[in-house]
Scaffold this active site. Structure first.
Site, mmCIF file in Angstrom:
data_model
loop_
_atom_site.group_PDB
_atom_site.id
_atom_site.type_symbol
_atom_site.label_atom_id
_atom_site.label_comp_id
_atom_site.label_asym_id
_atom_site.label_seq_id
_atom_site.Cartn_x
_atom_site.Cartn_y
_atom_site.Cartn_z
ATOM 1 N N ASP A 126 0.810 -1.216 0.000
ATOM 2 C CA ASP A 126 0.000 0.000 0.000
ATOM 3 C C ASP A 126 0.848 1.273 0.000
ATOM 4 O O ASP A 126 2.014 1.268 0.380
ATOM 5 C CB ASP A 126 -0.879 0.048 1.260
ATOM 6 C CG ASP A 126 -1.948 -1.017 1.297
ATOM 7 O OD1 ASP A 126 -1.906 -1.936 0.445
ATOM 8 O OD2 ASP A 126 -2.810 -0.940 2.186
ATOM 9 N N ASP A 127 0.180 2.359 -0.372
ATOM 10 C CA ASP A 127 0.647 3.745 -0.204
ATOM 11 C C ASP A 127 1.625 4.210 -1.278
ATOM 12 O O ASP A 127 2.115 5.326 -1.211
ATOM 13 C CB ASP A 127 1.282 3.994 1.177
ATOM 14 C CG ASP A 127 0.281 3.836 2.315
ATOM 15 O OD1 ASP A 127 -0.902 3.573 2.036
ATOM 16 O OD2 ASP A 127 0.700 3.970 3.483
ATOM 17 N N HIS A 180 -5.677 9.497 1.047
ATOM 18 C CA HIS A 180 -5.439 8.621 2.205
ATOM 19 C C HIS A 180 -6.158 9.134 3.446
ATOM 20 O O HIS A 180 -5.605 9.168 4.557
ATOM 21 C CB HIS A 180 -3.942 8.477 2.479
ATOM 22 C CG HIS A 180 -3.588 7.181 3.158
ATOM 23 N ND1 HIS A 180 -3.462 7.054 4.517
ATOM 24 C CD2 HIS A 180 -3.346 5.946 2.665
ATOM 25 C CE1 HIS A 180 -3.138 5.803 4.829
ATOM 26 N NE2 HIS A 180 -3.075 5.108 3.718
ATOM 27 N N HIS A 281 3.553 -2.261 3.091
ATOM 28 C CA HIS A 281 3.640 -0.933 2.481
ATOM 29 C C HIS A 281 4.941 -0.746 1.718
ATOM 30 O O HIS A 281 6.003 -1.167 2.194
ATOM 31 C CB HIS A 281 3.551 0.157 3.568
ATOM 32 C CG HIS A 281 2.269 0.147 4.337
ATOM 33 N ND1 HIS A 281 2.045 -0.726 5.385
ATOM 34 C CD2 HIS A 281 1.131 0.865 4.194
ATOM 35 C CE1 HIS A 281 0.826 -0.530 5.864
ATOM 36 N NE2 HIS A 281 0.240 0.420 5.155
HETATM 37 ZN ZN LIG Z 1 -2.443 3.186 3.457
#
Ligand SMILES: [Zn+2]
Length: 389
Positions: A126-127, A180, A281
């Site tokens: 993620d991210d 986010h 992440h």
């Molecule tokens: Zn996130």
């Protein structure tokens, strides 16, 4: 990303077992995008020469949706869950859970993808994309591993060449909202903006519209689910949290606890009734390094694959099955030779509304992470911290 205050919450179940922990960063105090807040993404791009045609809201802002996106909704069919109106994050209202709020109860609905079948493992990052993503992508390429990448819209605008690289490599490209933010704190319109602007940015780069989205922090309730479903999106949460995000939040967190988590999950594989979906992440250097270390561990006991694949989805894109070609395309006018891809649309299921989306396996909370290393919490804990994201 600008330096800003950040808090994180560790959410546990009501059962008393230490379960999923989630980070919770605060959006800026005032983040409503306006026309004047739009950025020139051509010059704002940190890498490559990709030029976005659309005019996007500023990265980090909760974006105002296009009116035609809002018009897709049937608002009478959206759950009337409370909208948490401030930036302090979701709240729990009493012990009842009428709107199936995952943050506080790990409640899920049948369309939520939370786990994989026994023996399988849905690997997700993620991210991103971030400056640290290429190291992860290089590693995944070197071992032939495909993954699901939940991308933040603002990051897509900054690193379109990395989005294209990941798509060409065969990873599942998925949505992690535009800014986010906590979706349960956002208005219906803002949730539309968070999802659709990210979809639009990914579409401009790849030519496909993702179906999968992950709510930041797993912050989802029935209102968020209804809005997303009407827009054709399928929520993906997780049942195993590596805690890698704590590397950026807590200086006492030790990176090898992430490895210990993975080892514990391998050791429990034979007795587990379901497979896993993990939370990782490509946000920090340390989380990428951890991701590279633990993939071989997980592969000892699990058939590791992208989450859409383990959920049995025929395609994770609204276009249906797509084949990625390395041939030149107008999709990505990059200066790097051969770096553009084209997506061949095999079937068109429609890209705006829900269409006929295939849901993942029935979700339960039973497989949730029981290994919360480094935290022993019995309630909701808020810890002040600071981070770059
Ligand atoms: Zn996130």
């Amino acid at each position: 990303m600008l330096f800003k205050g950040l808090y994180f919450l560790a959410a546990l179940t009501l059962s008393g077992s230490a379960l999923a922990a989630t980070t919770t960063s605060l959006p800026p105090a005032s983040t409503t995008a306006s026309a004047s807040g739009a950025i020139d993404t051509a010059t704002g791009s940190a890498t490559g020469n990709f030029t976005f045609k659309d005019k996007y809201p500023a990265a980090n802002s909760v974006p105002v949706p296009k009116p035609e996106w809002v018009a897709l909704l049937n608002t009478s069919a959206i759950a009337k869950a409370p909208v948490y109106s401030n930036n302090a994050g979701p709240k729990q209202s009493g012990s009842a859970d009428p709107y199936c709020d995952w943050t506080f109860t790990l409640c899920t609905r049948p369309d939520d993808i939370v786990e994989c079948p026994k023996g399988q493992w849905g690997i997700t990052y993620d991210d991103g994309p971030t400056q640290f993503s290429p190291k992860l992508y290089d590693y995944l390429d070197s071992v032939g591993q495909k993954a699901t990448l939940f991308m933040i819209g603002g990051q897509v605008l900054q690193y379109p060449d990395l989005v294209l690289r990941a798509f060409k490599a065969g990873h599942e490209i998925a949505i992690h909202t535009f800014s986010h933010s906590y979706l349960t704190t956002q208005s219906t319109e803002s949730i539309v903006g968070e999802l659709k602007w990210t979809e639009q940015a990914i579409f401009e780069v790849t030519g496909v519209h993702p179906k999968l989205f992950r709510p930041p922090y797993g912050d989802i309730d029935d209102r968020v689910r209804d809005i997303a479903k009407q827009l054709g999106f399928i929520p993906v949460i997780w049942n195993h949290d590596t805690d890698d995000w704590m590397l950026g939040e807590d200086t006492s967190f030790q990176a090898d606890w992430i490895d210990a988590n993975a080892t514990a999950w391998v050791n429990e594989a034979s007795n587990a009734t379901v497979g896993g979906v993990s939370l990782e992440h490509d946000l920090y250097s340390g989380t990428v390094d951890a991701a590279i270390r633990i993939l071989p561990i997980l592969k000892k006991a699990y058939d590791v694959k992208p989450v859409g694949a383990c959920a049995g989805m025929a395609s994770v894109y609204k276009e249906g099955n797509v084949t990625v070609s390395a041939s030149a395309s107008s999709l990505a006018p990059s200066s790097t030779a051969g770096s553009s891809a084209s997506a061949s649309v095999v079937s068109n299921a429609g890209v705006n509304g829900a269409g006929s989306s295939s849901a993942g396996p029935v979700a339960t909370a039973s497989g949730a992470n029981k290994q919360t290393v480094g935290l022993a919490l019995t309630g909701l804990v808020a810890i002040a911290a600071a981070a770059l994201f």
